[in-house]
Design an enzyme around this catalytic site. Structure first.
Site, short mmCIF file in Angstrom:
data_model
loop_
_atom_site.label_atom_id
_atom_site.label_comp_id
_atom_site.label_asym_id
_atom_site.label_seq_id
_atom_site.Cartn_x
_atom_site.Cartn_y
_atom_site.Cartn_z
N LYS A 111 0.86 -1.19 0.00
CA LYS A 111 0.00 0.00 0.00
C LYS A 111 0.88 1.22 0.00
O LYS A 111 2.03 1.18 0.46
CB LYS A 111 -0.88 0.03 1.24
CG LYS A 111 -2.15 0.81 1.05
CD LYS A 111 -3.13 -0.01 0.23
CE LYS A 111 -4.52 0.57 0.19
NZ LYS A 111 -5.48 -0.47 -0.21
N1 GLU Z 1 -7.25 -0.09 -3.15
C1 GLU Z 1 -7.99 -1.26 -3.47
C2 GLU Z 1 -8.03 -2.21 -2.30
O1 GLU Z 1 -7.87 -1.81 -1.17
C3 GLU Z 1 -7.53 -1.92 -4.77
C4 GLU Z 1 -6.12 -2.39 -4.76
C5 GLU Z 1 -5.65 -2.88 -6.13
O2 GLU Z 1 -6.44 -2.99 -7.04
O3 GLU Z 1 -4.46 -3.14 -6.24
O4 GLU Z 1 -8.27 -3.37 -2.43
#
Ligand code: GLU
Length: 423
Positions: A111
């Site tokens: 993240k």
């Molecule tokens: N931000 C989204 C999540 O928390 C998508 C992450 C992604 O597609 O890599 O799952």
């Protein structure tokens, strides 16, 4: 911007570790394995200057955290929000590891985030900040090692700028470096709605399980961003009655049901639901919305919304976590005892990263699929994952969150064991 966040929120990383510990205990995980999986593998903090439109220089702080990359390249979104901090990013990265393992896509968890309120920046400033942040984290990102995507406060345009920045560095176009891109630049059909679609599929499956007729269900959705709005739209299309939704401007409630397409149009035009009006509409606070009498509650905003402070007053029979980390472990206990059926975040909102995976595969192959094909594959993965988790939850008499962690943590632990510890 902070209406969804409690004044003194619990530390999301401590919560993520507590959730992990519950599964690690049941799995009887070896102490060494526990130590490996309990903490992120890599953390990058960057502080970088951006020239603002008035000529002044502002220094921003951002992060990119890789929790675990045993099962594949690191995957996870980038968040732009004033409350971003390293512990939040650590928690979100850890949740990505479990989410990807749970739906069995070949990724680790990551993240990123920047401490900023993107609404306070001009388009030009947002682009420059994004491009500079992309350059700073280019140490880590790439199609074969770490693939960002949108999260709270970021969108397809932000992804296009990141893709372009990395492509400029390399001297050729690198579509697979991010997912959630606009369709015009190698995005995937179906990605925009994918998280909401996954939420609506798991809500439907949960209703089936508890014996609730979906087309008679009343639904409340907290949050009207990408996840909340798509969830509300798809859930109402599937026949359930969405009686309340909210965003930072407050909550909008109509006991006979809301006109979600009209609200979507309003929110797109006005950047929020602020000022939306309809006959018989009642305005509530976000806290009141969570406690409304309804069958299904979809928290699709931020962490720490359902806590020990309000869990007793939640009236929904089913909670489907569109957001990451909306329910604290203390609230989980209260709700489990009260028989509330919670579809946990790492299952309920996994539709987003699943279609991100499809987008990445399409980008690498430069061969694109139809929307039908994408939605079908997504449906299959979501239903299979839901049923697998439900079976374990029923057999072991544990909440769905624990069952989901049992599957996910075991997959990552098994992969670690098979690969062995280098050197
Ligand atoms: N931000 C989204 C999540 O928390 C998508 C992450 C992604 O597609 O890599 O799952």
């Amino acid at each position: 911007m902070t209406t969804f966040v409690e004044e003194k929120r619990e530390n999301p990383f401590a919560i993520a570790q507590q959730q992990f510990d519950i599964a690690a205990d049941i799995l009887n995980l070896d102490p060494g394995m526990r130590d490996i999986l309990r903490v992120p593998q890599r953390e990058l903090t960057v502080r970088f200057p951006v020239t603002m439109d008035d000529g002044s220089v502002r220094v921003f702080t951002g992060y990119r955290v890789h929790h675990n990359i045993t099962r594949g390249p690191a995957k996870g979104g980038i968040r732009y929000h004033p409350a971003v901090d390293i512990d939040e990013v650590r928690a979100l990265a850890m949740w990505m590891s479990w989410k990807c393992a749970l739906v069995n896509i070949p990724y680790g968890g990551a993240k990123g985030g920047v401490v900023v309120d993107p609404k306070q920046l001009t388009m030009h400033e947002l682009e420059h900040m994004t491009r500079r942040f992309a350059s700073e984290i280019s140490l880590l990102i790439g199609p074969e090692k770490d693939i960002p995507a949108p999260d709270v406060g970021t969108n397809a345009q932000v992804m296009a700028w990141i893709m372009d920045t990395i492509s400029m560095h390399r001297g050729y176009t690198v579509p697979a470096v991010v997912t959630g891109k606009p369709i015009d630049v190698f995005g995937s059909l179906g990605r925009m709605d994918a998280t909401g679609r996954g939420v609506s599929i798991t809500a439907r499956e949960a209703a089936k399980h508890v014996g609730l007729k979906f087309d008679e269900a009343t639904v409340v959705v907290q949050g009207f961003g990408n996840v909340g709005s798509a969830s509300a739209a798809l859930i109402s299309k599937m026949g359930a009655k969405v009686i309340a939704v909210s965003d930072v401007s407050g909550a909008y409630y109509h006991p006979r049901g809301l006109d979600i397409p009209a609200m979507l149009q309003y929110a797109t035009q006005n950047k929020s639901l602020h000022g939306y009006q309809a006959p018989g509409l009642e305005l509530l606070s976000n806290a009141e919305l969570l406690e409304l009498d309804c069958d299904i509650l979809v928290p699709a905003a931020l962490e720490n919304q359902i806590t020990a402070a309000n869990a007793e007053r939640i009236k929904a029979r089913i909670i489907v976590e569109g957001a990451n980390g909306p329910t604290t472990p203390a609230a989980d206990e209260v709700l489990f005892d009260r028989g509330v059926f919670i579809v946990p975040d790492i299952l309920a909102n996994a539709g987003g990263v699943t279609v991100s995976y499809f987008e990445w595969v399409q980008g690498l192959q430069e061969f694109f699929w139809s929307e039908e094909e994408i939605n079908e594959r997504l449906e299959r993965i979501m239903v299979r994952s839901f049923n697998g988790v439900l079976e374990i939850a029923l057999n072991q008499r544990v909440p769905l969150r624990t069952a989901a962690y049992l599957v996910a943590v075991k997959r990552v632990a098994d992969a670690t064991l098979i690969r062995g510890i280098y050197p």
